[in-house]
Design an enzyme around this catalytic site. Sequence first.
Site, PDB file in Angstrom:
ATOM      1  N   ARG A 153      -8.826  -0.591   9.045  1.00  0.00           N
ATOM      2  CA  ARG A 153      -7.917  -1.732   9.688  1.00  0.00           C
ATOM      3  C   ARG A 153      -7.444  -1.389  11.218  1.00  0.00           C
ATOM      4  O   ARG A 153      -7.649  -2.085  12.041  1.00  0.00           O
ATOM      5  CB  ARG A 153      -6.788  -2.069   9.286  1.00  0.00           C
ATOM      6  CG  ARG A 153      -6.764  -2.886   7.829  1.00  0.00           C
ATOM      7  CD  ARG A 153      -8.011  -2.865   6.994  1.00  0.00           C
ATOM      8  NE  ARG A 153      -7.980  -3.751   5.701  1.00  0.00           N
ATOM      9  CZ  ARG A 153      -7.443  -3.693   4.650  1.00  0.00           C
ATOM     10  NH1 ARG A 153      -6.716  -2.615   4.497  1.00  0.00           N
ATOM     11  NH2 ARG A 153      -7.578  -4.406   3.861  1.00  0.00           N
ATOM     12  N   ASP A 182     -14.153  -1.510   5.178  1.00  0.00           N
ATOM     13  CA  ASP A 182     -13.214  -2.638   4.936  1.00  0.00           C
ATOM     14  C   ASP A 182     -13.555  -3.932   5.638  1.00  0.00           C
ATOM     15  O   ASP A 182     -14.660  -3.857   6.548  1.00  0.00           O
ATOM     16  CB  ASP A 182     -11.565  -2.508   5.097  1.00  0.00           C
ATOM     17  CG  ASP A 182     -10.829  -3.246   4.020  1.00  0.00           C
ATOM     18  OD1 ASP A 182     -10.813  -4.406   3.797  1.00  0.00           O
ATOM     19  OD2 ASP A 182     -10.210  -2.542   3.036  1.00  0.00           O
ATOM     20  N   HIS A 253     -13.923  -6.704   0.056  1.00  0.00           N
ATOM     21  CA  HIS A 253     -13.612  -5.766   1.346  1.00  0.00           C
ATOM     22  C   HIS A 253     -14.618  -5.505   1.924  1.00  0.00           C
ATOM     23  O   HIS A 253     -14.800  -4.402   2.552  1.00  0.00           O
ATOM     24  CB  HIS A 253     -12.641  -4.759   1.092  1.00  0.00           C
ATOM     25  CG  HIS A 253     -11.094  -5.236   0.720  1.00  0.00           C
ATOM     26  ND1 HIS A 253     -10.330  -5.577   1.343  1.00  0.00           N
ATOM     27  CD2 HIS A 253     -10.609  -5.167  -0.550  1.00  0.00           C
ATOM     28  CE1 HIS A 253      -9.091  -5.760   0.743  1.00  0.00           C
ATOM     29  NE2 HIS A 253      -9.488  -5.480  -0.358  1.00  0.00           N
ATOM     30  N   GLU A 323      -9.390  -6.062  -5.095  1.00  0.00           N
ATOM     31  CA  GLU A 323      -9.293  -7.419  -4.607  1.00  0.00           C
ATOM     32  C   GLU A 323     -10.515  -8.034  -4.284  1.00  0.00           C
ATOM     33  O   GLU A 323     -10.752  -8.517  -3.236  1.00  0.00           O
ATOM     34  CB  GLU A 323      -8.421  -7.360  -3.358  1.00  0.00           C
ATOM     35  CG  GLU A 323      -6.928  -6.875  -3.726  1.00  0.00           C
ATOM     36  CD  GLU A 323      -6.267  -6.487  -2.403  1.00  0.00           C
ATOM     37  OE1 GLU A 323      -4.906  -6.646  -2.550  1.00  0.00           O
ATOM     38  OE2 GLU A 323      -6.726  -5.991  -1.488  1.00  0.00           O
ATOM     39  N   ASP A 416       3.068   2.212   4.033  1.00  0.00           N
ATOM     40  CA  ASP A 416       2.962   1.004   5.173  1.00  0.00           C
ATOM     41  C   ASP A 416       4.323   0.157   4.620  1.00  0.00           C
ATOM     42  O   ASP A 416       4.725  -0.537   5.543  1.00  0.00           O
ATOM     43  CB  ASP A 416       1.715   0.142   5.072  1.00  0.00           C
ATOM     44  CG  ASP A 416       1.156  -0.391   3.729  1.00  0.00           C
ATOM     45  OD1 ASP A 416       1.656   0.507   2.573  1.00  0.00           O
ATOM     46  OD2 ASP A 416       0.559  -1.111   3.707  1.00  0.00           O
ATOM     47  N   THR A 465      -3.292   0.219   7.169  1.00  0.00           N
ATOM     48  CA  THR A 465      -2.884   0.346   8.639  1.00  0.00           C
ATOM     49  C   THR A 465      -3.105  -1.236   9.447  1.00  0.00           C
ATOM     50  O   THR A 465      -3.061  -1.051  10.657  1.00  0.00           O
ATOM     51  CB  THR A 465      -3.695   1.398   9.385  1.00  0.00           C
ATOM     52  OG1 THR A 465      -5.251   0.966   9.394  1.00  0.00           O
ATOM     53  CG2 THR A 465      -3.619   2.701   9.043  1.00  0.00           C
ATOM     54  N   GLU A 466      -2.797  -2.115   8.643  1.00  0.00           N
ATOM     55  CA  GLU A 466      -2.790  -3.355   9.339  1.00  0.00           C
ATOM     56  C   GLU A 466      -1.766  -3.416  10.372  1.00  0.00           C
ATOM     57  O   GLU A 466      -2.000  -4.120  11.539  1.00  0.00           O
ATOM     58  CB  GLU A 466      -2.575  -4.451   8.354  1.00  0.00           C
ATOM     59  CG  GLU A 466      -3.624  -4.907   7.302  1.00  0.00           C
ATOM     60  CD  GLU A 466      -3.528  -4.128   6.081  1.00  0.00           C
ATOM     61  OE1 GLU A 466      -3.047  -3.041   5.951  1.00  0.00           O
ATOM     62  OE2 GLU A 466      -4.084  -4.626   5.147  1.00  0.00           O
TER      63      GLU A 466
HETATM   64  C1  ACM Z   1      -5.309  -1.917  -2.431  1.00  0.00           C
HETATM   65  O1  ACM Z   1      -3.970  -1.781  -1.828  1.00  0.00           O
HETATM   66  N1  ACM Z   1      -5.793  -3.128  -2.264  1.00  0.00           N
HETATM   67  C2  ACM Z   1      -5.748  -1.017  -3.341  1.00  0.00           C
END
Ligand code: ACM
Length: 549
Positions: A153, A182, A253, A323, A416, A465-466
Site C-alpha cells: 500500500r 497487493d 488482492h 478477501e 494500523d 499501510t493504507e
Molecule cells: C487482512 O487483514 N485482510 C488479512
Amino acid sequence: MTSEDTTAPGLIPAPREVSWMPPERGLYPLDEETVLSAAPGAEGVARWLRTTVGAATGLPLTEGAGDHGITLSLDGALAPEAYRVVVDGHAIRIQGGGAAGLFWGAQTFRQLLGPDAFRRAPITPGRTWEVPMVVIEDEPRFSWRGLMLDVSRHFLPKDDVLRYLDLLAAHKLNVFHLHLTDDQGWRVEIKRHPRLTEVGAWRTRTKYGHRASELWDETPHGGYYTQDDIREIVAYAAERHIRVVPEIDIPGHSQAAISAYPELGNTDVTDTTTLSVWDTWGINPNVLAPTDNTLRFFEGVFEELLDLFPATTSPFIHVGGDECLKDQWKESPTAQARIAELGLKDEEELQSWFIRHFDTWLTRRGRRLIGWDEILEGGLPEGAAVSSWRGYAGGIAAAEAGHDVVMCPEQQVYLDHRQDGGADEPMPIGYIRTLEDVYRFEPVPPGLSEEAARHVLGTQGNVWTEVMQNRSRVDYQVFPRLAALAEVAWTPLPAPADRDFAGFEARMTDHYARLDALGVDYRRPGGPLPWQQRPGVLGRPIEGAPPVV
Ligand code: ACM
C-alpha cells in the site's frame, strides 16, 4: 522477575528470572581494555556486538581470551532460543542454547548498558560504561514472535526494512512477515515476469486517508526490491535470527499483477486491459482467473521466490488467500467451467482448489504454506498453517483441527488501528487499541484444549499501510505497542486481567529512552506531537470494542 530494584534498568521484554545483586556489589565496568571472547558458534553474535555496541560506545571490544571481559558461548543444556547472562565481579558471561539464544542474550546485555548503547556513535567521549551485576535466565514463551509489514500500500525502501529488522531484533522478535503484493503495488522483482515491477510497482496517484476521504496525493508512488535487495534483507534478517515469511497474496488482492499481465484476470467478464495499479483502498473485485495459465504464471513467481527465500530461514511461504471476492468467478464462464470440470460445489471450493494447488506445490519443495484464515473455507490441506486475523475463531477452528496457527486478530493486534480515542490521532481507523490493550492481549484463547493450544505457534502484529505514507507514520502506529506485543510473545505473563501493566509502564520509561536513541517516532504517552498529527485527513474510527473472544 525474582527481585525488584527500582534503580535497575527496565528490561523489555521482561526475562523469566532476574536476580539483581545488591547495589553494594558495584557495577561491572567496560573500557578500552575490555576484551570480547567468542567461543565456537558465537562468532556472528560477536560481530553484531562489535558493530552495534562497539559503535555506540566507541570501545574496541578487542578479541581476547580468558574469563574476564565479555565472554560469549553456547550451552547445549539450554533450549536453542534460551540464554543466560551473568554479570559478576569477574566478567560478563552470555550463554545461549544456540546462536539465536545467544543473540537474545546480547540484546539483553545492550539493554543493561543503558539507552546510549542504542545510538550509532558515542555522544560523550571518555564516559565510563558500566553494567549492573545480575543473573538472568530467560527463554521465550512462543517460537513465533512477529510483525507483518505491508509494503504494497505504501512502499518502504530497503533501508527502512533493514532498520525494522533491527527494531524487531531489539525486541527479541523473530518473524518478519513481508506482505509483498497487493492491488496497490507489486514489490519484488521477478525476472521471468518483468512487467510485474515495470508496471505493477507504480501508481499515478494515491488516496490520502481513508477511502472515503476526498483527498488525493497526486505524486506518483511506488518502488520495489530487486532480487539482490531481497537477498540482502534475508541475510540481514538471518544474522539477527529472524525468519522472513514472504507473502504473495493470491487469488484476491491481485490488481497490480493483473494490470501488468491482463491475461491473469477474468477477461471473459471484464476488460482487464484497462486496469491499472489501484490508487485507493478497500476490497477489490479484480481477482485472478482460475486458469492453467494463472497457475503456471504463479508457479514461476514462487519458483523465483523460493530461490530468494531459502528454506533454512523461510520454512513458511504465505499465499494470502484473504478477501477474495467471488463476483467475477460467479459471472465467468471460464471459472464456472472449471468448477464443473473439478466437480466443485461453488466458488468457495474453487478458492480452496486454488490454495490446495499451491500447498501441494510448496510441500513438494519442502516448504509449508501459510495463509489468512479464509483459507479454512472449503477445507484446509494437511500441514498448512493459518494466520488468524478475523478474530480468534479461525485460529481456534484450525488449531482444534490440528493445524498450526499464528494468532493475530484484527480486534487486538492490528497496529494500523488507532491507539487512542482522541481526535488528534492521525487518520484514525479501526478500534481503539491502547498500549494497555495490547499488553493484555492473550494469544491462546481460553477454552482451547491443551492439544490445540500447542498448535498456537505464537503471535504477530499486523501493519497495513493504507494510512501510513512513510516510515515515520509506520513508527507512530507500531510503537510503543510493539514493545507490549513483544512481551506478550516472549514472557509467560499471567492471565490478562492479572498482568502488571503499571510495572510494564514503569519499565517503559527506560524503554522510551532506548527508542529515542534508536530514532523511533513512537507515540508519546500523552498523544501525538504536532507533526505527528494529520488534521483534516479523514480516517474511519470504529466505535466500541468487540469482545476479546
Ligand atoms: C487482512 O487483514 N485482510 C488479512
